[in-house]
Design a protein around this motif. Structure first.
Motif, PDB file in Angstrom:
ATOM      1  N   LYS A   1       0.785  -1.027  -0.177  1.00 12.64           N
ATOM      2  CA  LYS A   1      -0.039   0.147  -0.021  1.00 12.64           C
ATOM      3  C   LYS A   1       0.639   1.466  -0.146  1.00 12.64           C
ATOM      4  CE  LYS A   1      -4.090  -2.056   2.314  1.00 12.64           C
ATOM      5  NZ  LYS A   1      -5.055  -1.941   3.440  1.00 12.64           N
TER       6      LYS A   1
ATOM      7  N   SER B   1      -5.544  12.599  14.814  1.00 13.87           N
ATOM      8  CA  SER B   1      -6.217  12.088  13.464  1.00 13.87           C
ATOM      9  C   SER B   1      -4.983  12.016  12.661  1.00 13.87           C
ATOM     10  CB  SER B   1      -7.225  12.946  12.946  1.00 13.87           C
ATOM     11  OG  SER B   1      -7.660  12.348  11.548  1.00 13.87           O
TER      12      SER B   1
ATOM     13  N   ARG C   1      -2.737   9.219  13.702  1.00 17.17           N
ATOM     14  CA  ARG C   1      -3.246   8.000  13.347  1.00 17.17           C
ATOM     15  C   ARG C   1      -2.845   7.586  11.923  1.00 17.17           C
ATOM     16  NH1 ARG C   1      -7.541   8.873  17.362  1.00 17.17           N
ATOM     17  NH2 ARG C   1      -8.673   9.780  15.748  1.00 17.17           N
ATOM     18  N   THR C   2      -2.996   8.387  11.071  1.00 11.13           N
ATOM     19  CA  THR C   2      -3.057   8.375   9.666  1.00 11.13           C
ATOM     20  C   THR C   2      -1.375   7.866   9.249  1.00 11.13           C
ATOM     21  OG1 THR C   2      -4.519   9.892   8.830  1.00 11.13           O
ATOM     22  CG2 THR C   2      -3.197   9.385   7.276  1.00 11.13           C
ATOM     23  N   LYS C   3      -0.629   8.849   9.882  1.00 12.62           N
ATOM     24  CA  LYS C   3       0.926   8.316   9.676  1.00 12.62           C
ATOM     25  C   LYS C   3       1.150   6.914  10.167  1.00 12.62           C
ATOM     26  CE  LYS C   3       1.374  12.018   7.012  1.00 12.62           C
ATOM     27  NZ  LYS C   3       1.616  11.738   5.572  1.00 12.62           N
ATOM     28  N   GLN C   4       0.507   6.686  11.280  1.00 10.64           N
ATOM     29  CA  GLN C   4       0.921   5.253  11.950  1.00 10.64           C
ATOM     30  C   GLN C   4       0.279   4.134  11.161  1.00 10.64           C
ATOM     31  OE1 GLN C   4      -1.181   4.745  15.871  1.00 10.64           O
ATOM     32  NE2 GLN C   4       0.831   3.787  16.588  1.00 10.64           N
ATOM     33  N   GLU C   5      -0.719   4.365  10.309  1.00 20.75           N
ATOM     34  CA  GLU C   5      -1.095   3.445   9.613  1.00 20.75           C
ATOM     35  C   GLU C   5      -0.071   3.165   8.568  1.00 20.75           C
ATOM     36  OE1 GLU C   5      -3.753   1.219   9.126  1.00 20.75           O
ATOM     37  OE2 GLU C   5      -4.223   1.757  11.292  1.00 20.75           O
ATOM     38  N   LEU C   6       0.267   4.260   7.934  1.00 21.33           N
ATOM     39  CA  LEU C   6       1.340   4.132   6.965  1.00 21.33           C
ATOM     40  C   LEU C   6       2.331   3.325   7.248  1.00 21.33           C
ATOM     41  CD1 LEU C   6       1.311   7.695   5.184  1.00 21.33           C
ATOM     42  CD2 LEU C   6       0.234   5.563   4.271  1.00 21.33           C
TER      43      LEU C   6
ATOM     44  N   ASN D   1       2.351   1.015   9.571  1.00 24.40           N
ATOM     45  CA  ASN D   1       1.955  -0.352   9.780  1.00 24.40           C
ATOM     46  C   ASN D   1       2.304  -1.032   8.437  1.00 24.40           C
ATOM     47  OD1 ASN D   1       1.796   0.132  12.541  1.00 24.40           O
ATOM     48  ND2 ASN D   1      -0.856   0.571  12.390  1.00 24.40           N
ATOM     49  N   TYR D   2       1.617  -0.368   7.543  1.00 25.24           N
ATOM     50  CA  TYR D   2       1.301  -0.975   6.095  1.00 25.24           C
ATOM     51  C   TYR D   2       2.912  -1.300   5.723  1.00 25.24           C
ATOM     52  CZ  TYR D   2      -3.066   1.110   5.332  1.00 25.24           C
ATOM     53  OH  TYR D   2      -4.479   1.190   5.420  1.00 25.24           O
TER      54      TYR D   2
END
Length: 382
Positions: free
Chosen positions: A70, A176, A179-184, A186-187
């Protein structure tokens, strides 16, 4: 001499009369043969047979997915290969993307700053609220507090309250974004979405991923073959005869000596326009892993109508250029009955038309027999 001539004349007369009588009988027989057709008959049957139908099928995995990255990054670690058995959530590969970590650290710093500003705003609000409440109590004694001082304290308290609200909004936005950067981040760890086996690996350590177009190959292809879907294309003619509580038997060329069984799973309940078939699936529990996804199978599927239908001998159905019909014996007269053919069963064929169970029809249909022509059932006397 005269007597002799008389005898000759009488004999000649007798022969002439006999010849006339014979000719008359012959003409009568010919007329009967022309008007009456001798036929063999059969009875219309009502049956609900279960017929085994042989169809080609294909085994598909229960689940199959192509796994892509991703985010854009380089392959840092490769933890599986083709043939690896994996569990849901297991890490398959780890990517390295310095810019993603930099953005994450920046978002983390922004969140910390917003949280600090929020706490500072709350502290100011608490202090201004205490000051205003103290002055308000003191104002109970006339002349103890100047009104201007009280108004300033109240304005300061209201301003600090608004500052707290703004700080709370800022912290929500920062959280927020974090969290978006943390998701990246995690990807960057590629994980398995379900239990299965890796059937394809298209990356190597150091390879750049996530930068190609949609036509690029996936990083991995994961397949769950613990259960298999036996997929059949059932012809339209048999689409209403599939037993949804039934079991099918099938064989594969890799294990020719063994027959396998699969239970009905699901049906599209729709006939495809392009080839007039209904896609149907049967489920097979592949615990032993004896069968492989992608194998072709020869499937014997029992088909049965939901209610009894009518059957006649195949020879009774006439396929003319104008219509398909059978000939009913209606009081010893031929009656053509248009029909539509269904499934075949040995020497019988299913028909749909203006017929009833027990109707007597000609066993051998023919276009030469006209509507209304007289019939005589073979074996009956004239």
């Amino acid at each position: 001499m005269t007597m002799f001539k008389s005898v000759i004349y009488i004999n000649a007369l007798v022969i002439f009369l006999m010849a006339c009588s014979k000719k008359e009988n012959t003409s009568k027989d010919v007329k009967i043969a022309e008007d009456i057709t001798v036929v063999a008959v059969s009875e219309v049957l009502s049956l609900q047979p279960e017929k085994p139908l042989l169809l080609p099928g294909e085994l598909h995995p229960w689940n199959k997915v192509s796994i892509y990255s991703k985010v854009k990054g380089f392959v840092k670690e490769l933890k599986v290969d083709r043939g690896s058995q994996v569990r849901k959530g297991q890490v398959l590969a780890v990517l390295d993307a310095p810019e993603v970590f930099a953005e994450f650290d920046q978002a983390k710093g922004q969140l910390s700053a917003a949280e600090g500003a929020y706490e500072e705003s709350k502290a100011r609000l608490i202090a201004s609220s205490l000051t205003y409440n103290r002055l308000l109590k003191a104002n109970a004694i006339k002349g103890a507090v100047a009104l201007n001082e009280l108004d300033q304290a109240k304005a300061r308290m209201l301003a600090d309250s608004a500052s707290v609200s703004n700080a709370k909004g800022n912290i929500d936005a920062a959280r927020s974004h974090y969290r978006t950067k943390q998701e990246l981040v995690n990807y960057l760890s590629i994980t398995a979405p379900f239990d299965g086996i890796i059937i394809e690996r298209n990356i190597s350590p150091g390879a750049l991923t996530g930068a190609s177009d949609e036509s690029s190959k996936p990083l991995f292809v994961l397949e769950d073959n613990s259960r298999l879907r036996l997929t059949l294309a059932v012809p339209e003619l048999y689409s209403n005869t599939v037993n949804k509580e039934g079991v099918v038997t099938f064989q594969v060329s890799a294990v020719p000596h063994k027959a396998f069984k699969a239970k009905f799973g699901r049906s599209a309940e729709s006939v495809l326009d392009k080839n007039r078939v209904m896609m149907t699936e049967f489920d097979y529990n592949n615990i032993t892993k004896e069968l492989k996804a992608g194998m072709y199978a020869d499937v014997q599927i029992p088909v049965v109508r939901s209610s009894p239908t009518l059957f006649v001998p195949k020879s009774a159905v006439v396929n003319s250029s104008e219509e398909v019909f059978v000939i009913r014996n209606n009081k010893n007269k031929a009656e053509r009955v248009p029909v539509k053919k269904g499934i075949a069963l040995d020497t019988l064929v299913e028909v749909f038309g203006d017929l009833s169970k027990g109707d007597i029809i000609l066993k051998e249909g023919s276009e030469e027999i006209r509507d209304g022509q007289k019939l005589r059932v073979r074996g009956d006397k004239l």
